[in-house]
Design a protein around this motif. Structure first.
Motif, PDB file in Angstrom:
ATOM      1  N   GLU A  32      38.475  34.378  55.090  1.00 12.06           N
ATOM      2  CA  GLU A  32      38.845  35.621  55.071  1.00 12.06           C
ATOM      3  C   GLU A  32      39.816  35.985  53.399  1.00 12.06           C
ATOM      4  OE1 GLU A  32      39.855  34.294  57.812  1.00 12.06           O
ATOM      5  OE2 GLU A  32      41.701  34.517  58.292  1.00 12.06           O
ATOM      6  N   LYS A  33      40.881  34.262  52.799  1.00 12.22           N
ATOM      7  CA  LYS A  33      41.683  35.138  51.724  1.00 12.22           C
ATOM      8  C   LYS A  33      40.535  34.383  50.690  1.00 12.22           C
ATOM      9  CE  LYS A  33      45.898  35.778  53.772  1.00 12.22           C
ATOM     10  NZ  LYS A  33      47.215  34.693  53.789  1.00 12.22           N
ATOM     11  N   THR A  34      39.204  33.940  51.336  1.00 11.00           N
ATOM     12  CA  THR A  34      38.237  33.669  50.443  1.00 11.00           C
ATOM     13  C   THR A  34      37.309  34.136  49.584  1.00 11.00           C
ATOM     14  OG1 THR A  34      38.497  31.076  51.503  1.00 11.00           O
ATOM     15  CG2 THR A  34      37.023  30.871  49.253  1.00 11.00           C
ATOM     16  N   ARG A  80      46.315  40.468  44.270  1.00  7.84           N
ATOM     17  CA  ARG A  80      45.749  40.431  45.377  1.00  7.84           C
ATOM     18  C   ARG A  80      46.296  38.323  45.566  1.00  7.84           C
ATOM     19  NH1 ARG A  80      43.386  42.456  50.083  1.00  7.84           N
ATOM     20  NH2 ARG A  80      44.631  41.090  50.926  1.00  7.84           N
ATOM     21  N   THR A 125      32.317  34.469  52.957  1.00  4.27           N
ATOM     22  CA  THR A 125      32.892  34.611  52.621  1.00  4.27           C
ATOM     23  C   THR A 125      33.158  36.517  52.098  1.00  4.27           C
ATOM     24  OG1 THR A 125      33.282  34.279  50.824  1.00  4.27           O
ATOM     25  CG2 THR A 125      34.111  32.404  52.074  1.00  4.27           C
ATOM     26  N   GLU A 166      47.700  36.498  47.221  1.00  5.27           N
ATOM     27  CA  GLU A 166      48.041  35.432  47.819  1.00  5.27           C
ATOM     28  C   GLU A 166      46.018  34.794  48.353  1.00  5.27           C
ATOM     29  OE1 GLU A 166      47.296  38.396  48.287  1.00  5.27           O
ATOM     30  OE2 GLU A 166      46.670  39.775  50.285  1.00  5.27           O
ATOM     31  N   LEU A 167      45.276  35.605  47.196  1.00  5.69           N
ATOM     32  CA  LEU A 167      43.786  35.090  48.105  1.00  5.69           C
ATOM     33  C   LEU A 167      43.038  34.287  46.850  1.00  5.69           C
ATOM     34  CD1 LEU A 167      42.129  39.082  48.142  1.00  5.69           C
ATOM     35  CD2 LEU A 167      42.883  37.634  49.636  1.00  5.69           C
ATOM     36  N   GLY A 226      40.550  39.396  53.299  1.00  6.97           N
ATOM     37  CA  GLY A 226      41.934  39.349  53.590  1.00  6.97           C
ATOM     38  C   GLY A 226      42.095  39.226  55.521  1.00  6.97           C
ATOM     39  N   THR A 227      40.514  40.476  55.295  1.00  4.99           N
ATOM     40  CA  THR A 227      40.968  40.751  56.560  1.00  4.99           C
ATOM     41  C   THR A 227      39.597  39.640  57.116  1.00  4.99           C
ATOM     42  OG1 THR A 227      40.739  43.359  55.738  1.00  4.99           O
ATOM     43  CG2 THR A 227      40.356  42.609  58.349  1.00  4.99           C
TER      44      THR A 227
END
Ligand SMILES: Cc1ncc(C[n+]2csc(CCOP(=O)(O)OP(=O)(O)O)c2C)c(N)n1
Ligand code: SF4
Ligand SMILES: [Mg+2]
Lengths: 336, 628
Positions: free
Chosen positions: A45-47, A86, A65, A88-89, B461-462
């Motif tokens: 989910e962070k990709t 963002r 993703t 952190e992605l 991110g979710t």
């Protein structure tokens, strides 16, 4: 501390049917990406995959993703807005030779020179696939296509040279059919902090079949490709031939005829891109073509870190902004 | 600092319109801003109109290089910088010949005599000294002042070179103007101290020049009296002066705070929008990130990227840059992501008149994208209104999940007006919720819809909500690529309905003047002040005239049709060849009469009054016809 679930390649497949032509090189790149991502252990989910337009740019639809299939040539610009806000992605840009180098040349250069921490995978089939076979900026001179019946008169552009000119911090090349190498190269790009470019030779078996067969076909590859390894000499043709630096150019030598330390030793970490540029300019048939990581310079600040650092520094110096104070700053007057 | 007091007679007047004109390098814009701030601080209502060439250093002394700043300050509420000038200050012949026509008969002309010599005549392309023209003395009150010489004398003790010394002459002119209009020197003295704090000799010289200008007014026999404009009766409260682009920038930050979002601003420099970037980038400690992209396409695309990531994302440009953003805006629309796109309009087409004002991008804003790609369009009516419009735009954007376009213009962007200082507690919060998911939630519907037809804003991110968006037509609900004809029809209708439904939630159109009558003046954007003033003046003269000023252009308030039908004549006044008129006629089938101007200049009240009077007379004629 919770441990991340162990994912398999299939976990990265979306529920959409893949619609590339049977035999297209894009399948192999998709397969390698799905194989590599679980190995990175990064949450799905962070990709995020962001693409432009082209056959290659359908890629995000096939990944489970987050993804955006954007507009032609502009994927790096979308990635810039996303990654700076963002950080952190993990953001991947998927692009084609037309997408990145024709309409999107500007964004491609600027994302690289800013050293935005993204990974750009450029599917180079030396043709416009989606629009059915016009020549592209990487098509070779004289190439006959739908839009060049008498042969292309454009001088082709090398994505690696462009990236190096922009002083990109990670520049690599791989080949769709060389799956192991491709997987390793994608993995290295992902772990590089900063902008990464991976050019992938990708066969368009419908409109430009075999254009890079000299590098793609296992039998021909040995003679026409140098697999770069950091700290190792440039050799090919099963070790029988090597590359030597003479003055300001590179030449082919027989390894049996020169001392081993005459050969050019690959230094991917050299901050000066000059020799990387010489390698990028090695082109078939005069020279074997390099694959692997040409350049990987670490420790250069990334754009996304810097933009966020400035916000943090300003906040530290001035305190978190107070809008009411801002509104009544400067000259004011009161009417009773 | 005790304020200086004149010993001459003081005549009280209700308002003054002054224009300061000189070479681009003469510091006229600075002089104008200082006079504006000082007058606002004195409690006057003020309205300004800076007017400068597009070239940074246009050829010195030429007509093309003239830079002007007009300000009206008054003891009553005013809405425009004034039509004709009560006083004109000119620093050279070029400034004089290009501005004299606007000076009213009997008005004061102050000329820097030292700027009038053979060399300057040649540069300004005048045959002889325009100050010597015979008609002048009969028409205007002319005061020739050797400003360069007097400034050099005033600053001689600081031992500056002539070039540097001569640069102080705008402060001399300022001092004289301040004397003439009974203004305090204090705010400008404070400004000089702050601005030149690192160059004390320059600060001292400018101060000396300012004081010398004031003293000249006090001692010269040319002026028998000065003028005083009393404070205006503004509503109680604390005020400040604000410029349009500044108000827009502040409004954006305010919107980001009340919605609990960080602001991302992606842009590429262009006149007259760049000042929004310059302003916003100062406020990183408010969580503002500014990105100067490689072009406007990258600017809008980065904005969409930031919106996808869940930020409050904004991009701005002017006409040429908005043209480049068209494809990106269409994507933003079909992705159904919230963002703000600002067009600070300038004279067009193409590069057009970069520093001049115009309203000719309305149809571009409404329709300037491929396919059917409707966006809400809002337009501020004045510099201070930019603040409220910015907040409102963001509110609509997140409520409907749609890019919202703001049409400002050069006149509003660079103009300034006093405004009551906004407070954060006075702004309604904007509630944003992003859906939560888990690894095993039911299949996520990224294009499912709520009562406003808005889709959920699920951000990367979710967990559990992974989805792909894109520019290909998508199936409603699932968001999967769809080539189904019925679905495309449905989605096209849906996206249009989503925007149209906003009309149910925005305020009804208000009007000044009676709800029915002979003439309705309809306007939008920066022409508010001139139209409002003209309509009020005609009403005071006994005409049956009302005025409706649109801040919402798409969708328009729900009562517009009814309003238009309540008047015998409808005038649509705009700085283009009739774009709003086209929309009104097409949508409401009401005949509208255009009052149009495309000269890069705002309307004067006078030209609007005569257009209104003409229609008012025609309306009366019509009713007489009907009666007979
Ligand atoms: C603004 C715009 N211009 C043109 C096109 C048409 N178009 C779509 S893909 C493409 C070329 C794609 O070539 P490449 O990037 O090499 O991708 P490939 O299909 O070969 O993977 C073109 C010209 C478009 N979609 N948008
Ligand atoms: S046209 Fe070429 S690049 Fe496109 S899907 Fe088919 S084989 Fe692949
Ligand atoms: Mg291609």
């Amino acid at each position: 501390m919770s441990t991340l679930p162990v994912l398999k390649p299939a976990d990265f497949a979306s529920d959409q049917d893949v619609r590339w032509c049977p035999g297209c090189g894009d399948y192999s790149i998709l397969a390698q990406m799905k194989k590599v991502l679980p190995e990175l252990g990064f949450p799905r989910e962070k990709t995020v995959f962001i693409s432009g337009i082209g056959c290659s740019s359908r890629f995000p639809y096939y990944m489970n993703t987050y993804g955006m299939h954007s507009i032609h040539g502009r994927a790096p610009a979308f990635a810039t807005g996303l990654k700076t806000t963002r950080p952190e992605l993990m953001v991947w840009v998927i692009t084609g030779d037309g997408d990145a180098l024709s309409i999107g040349g500007n964004h491609f250069i600027h994302a690289l020179r800013r050293n935005l921490d993204i990974n750009i995978v450029l599917f180079n089939n030396r043709i416009y696939g989606l629009t059915k076979g016009q020549y592209s900026p990487t098509s070779v001179e004289g190439q006959v296509t739908k839009s060049t019946p008498m042969g292309s008169i454009d001088h082709p552009l090398s994505p690696l040279s462009v990236a190096l000119a922009a002083e990109a911090t990670f520049v690599a090349r791989s080949i769709d059919a060389h799956v192991k190498h491709l997987g390793e190269t994608l993995k290295r790009a992902a772990s590089h902090k900063g902008a990464s470019l991976v050019e992938v030779y990708q066969n368009c078996n419908v409109f430009n079949d075999g254009a890079m067969a000299y590098a793609q076909e296992r039998k021909q590859r040995a003679d026409n490709v140098v697999e770069l390894e950091h700290g190792k000499p440039l050799v090919f043709a099963n070790g029988t031939k090597g590359i030597r630096l003479v003055g300001t150019h590179l030449e082919i030598v027989n390894t049996s005829e020169v001392p081993a330390d005459d050969l050019l030793i690959h230094d991917e970490k050299d901050p000066n891109p000059s020799i990387h540029m010489m390698m990028a300019r090695m082109s078939y048939p005069a020279m074997p073509e390099p694959i692997g990581v040409l350049r990987a310079v670490e420790g250069i600040p990334t754009y996304d870190d810097q933009i966020n650092d400035q916000v943090a520094t300003a906040t530290e110096a001035k305190g978190a902004g107070d809008l009411d104070a801002l509104f009544s700053s400067g000259d004011t007057w009161t009417v009773e | 600092m005790a304020s200086l007091k004149t010993s001459k007679d003081v005549q009280s007047v209700s308002g003054i319109t002054v224009r300061l004109a000189g070479d681009s390098g003469d510091g006229m814009q600075l002089l104008g801003t200082q006079l504006t701030n000082t007058s606002a601080l004195a409690g006057n209502d003020v309205a300004t109109f800076p007017d400068f060439p597009a070239e940074i250093r246009a050829p010195r002394g030429t007509r093309a290089g003239v830079s002007g700043f007009q300000v009206q300050f008054a003891s009553e509420e005013i809405f425009t910088p004034g039509d004709t000038l009560d006083a004109l200050v000119v620093m050279n012949p070029a400034a004089m010949v290009t501005n004299l026509d606007d000076l009213r008969h009997g008005g004061i002309l102050i000329a820097n005599e030292d700027g009038f010599n053979e060399k300057e005549f040649k540069l300004a392309k005048v045959e002889s000294n325009p100050l010597d023209a015979n008609v002048l003395e009969e028409t205007y009150r002319i005061i020739k002042v050797p400003m360069t010489k007097l400034t050099r004398e005033a600053v001689s003790e600081f031992g500056l070179g002539t070039k540097v010394a001569d640069r102080c002459k705008n402060f001399f002119a300022m001092g004289l103007v301040y004397w003439l209009f009974g203004r305090s020197l204090d705010p400008t003295l404070r400004f000089i101290q702050a601005k030149f704090s690192k160059k004390p000799d320059i600060a001292a010289a400018n101060e000396a020049a300012l004081r010398a200008g004031w003293a000249f007014g006090e001692t010269t026999e040319a002026f028998g009296e000065s003028y005083q404009v009393e404070a205006a009766e503004l509503k109680p409260g604390t005020y400040r002066n604000i410029m349009g682009n500044q108000a827009l920038a502040w409004g954006l930050i305010a919107a980001s705070k009340v919605s609990n979002k960080d602001l991302f601003y992606g842009t590429y420099p262009i006149t007259p929008a760049s000042d929004i970037l310059h302003e916003l980038t100062k406020y990183k400690h408010f969580g503002v990130k500014t990105f100067q992209a490689e072009d406007e396409i990258a600017a809008v695309c980065s904005t969409i990227g930031a919106a996808f990531g869940g930020s409050m994302a904004v991009t701005a440009s002017s006409g040429p840059g908005i043209a480049l953003k068209a494809e990106g805006m269409g994507l933003g629309m079909i992705l159904e992501l919230p963002m703000i796109i600002i067009n600070v309009q300038r004279g067009g087409p193409s590069t057009g008149l970069p520093t001049k004002t115009e309203q000719s991008d309305l149809l571009q804003g409404m329709y300037g994208r491929n396919g059917e790609a409707p966006l809400p369009v809002l337009a501020p009516r004045s510099p201070a209104d930019c603040f409220d419009i910015a907040v409102e735009a963001w509110r609509l954007a997140v409520e409907c999940m749609v890019p919202v376009m703001i049409l400002s213009d050069g006149y509003i962007a660079n103009g300034s007006e006093p405004c009551k200082i906004p407070t954060m507690s006075g702004i309604n919060p904007i509630n944003i919720s992003h859906p939560e998911g888990t690894e095993d939630s039911a299949p996520f519907m990224p294009y499912g819809r709520n009562e406003h037809l808005a889709r959920p804003w699920a951000i990367p991110g979710t967990p559990g909500l992974m989805h792909r968006v894109g520019g290909l037509e998508k199936e409603d609900g699932s968001g999967n690529v769809s080539y189904d004809p019925a679905n495309h029809q449905h989605m096209t209708n849906m996206r249009a309905a989503k925007v149209a439904k906003i009309a149910d939630r925005i305020p009804k159109q208000d009007i000044s003047g009676p709800a029915t009558g002979d003439v309705l003046v309809v306007s939008w954007g920066g022409t508010y002040g001139a139209c409002h003033t003209a309509a009020s003046r005609c009403r005071a003269d006994g005409h049956s005239v009302s005025h409706a000023h649109l801040r919402y252009l798409n969708p328009m308030p729900s009562n517009i049709g009814e309003l238009l039908r309540s008047f015998k004549k409808v005038i649509v006044a705009e700085l283009n060849s009739g774009q709003l008129r086209l929309l009104l006629r097409a949508e409401y089938l009401v005949d509208c009469i255009g009052v149009n101007k495309v000269q890069g200049k705002p309307f004067t009240v006078t030209e609007l009054v005569s257009a209104i009077e003409q229609q008012s007379d025609a309306a009366k004629g019509d009713s007489r016809l009907k009666a007979s």
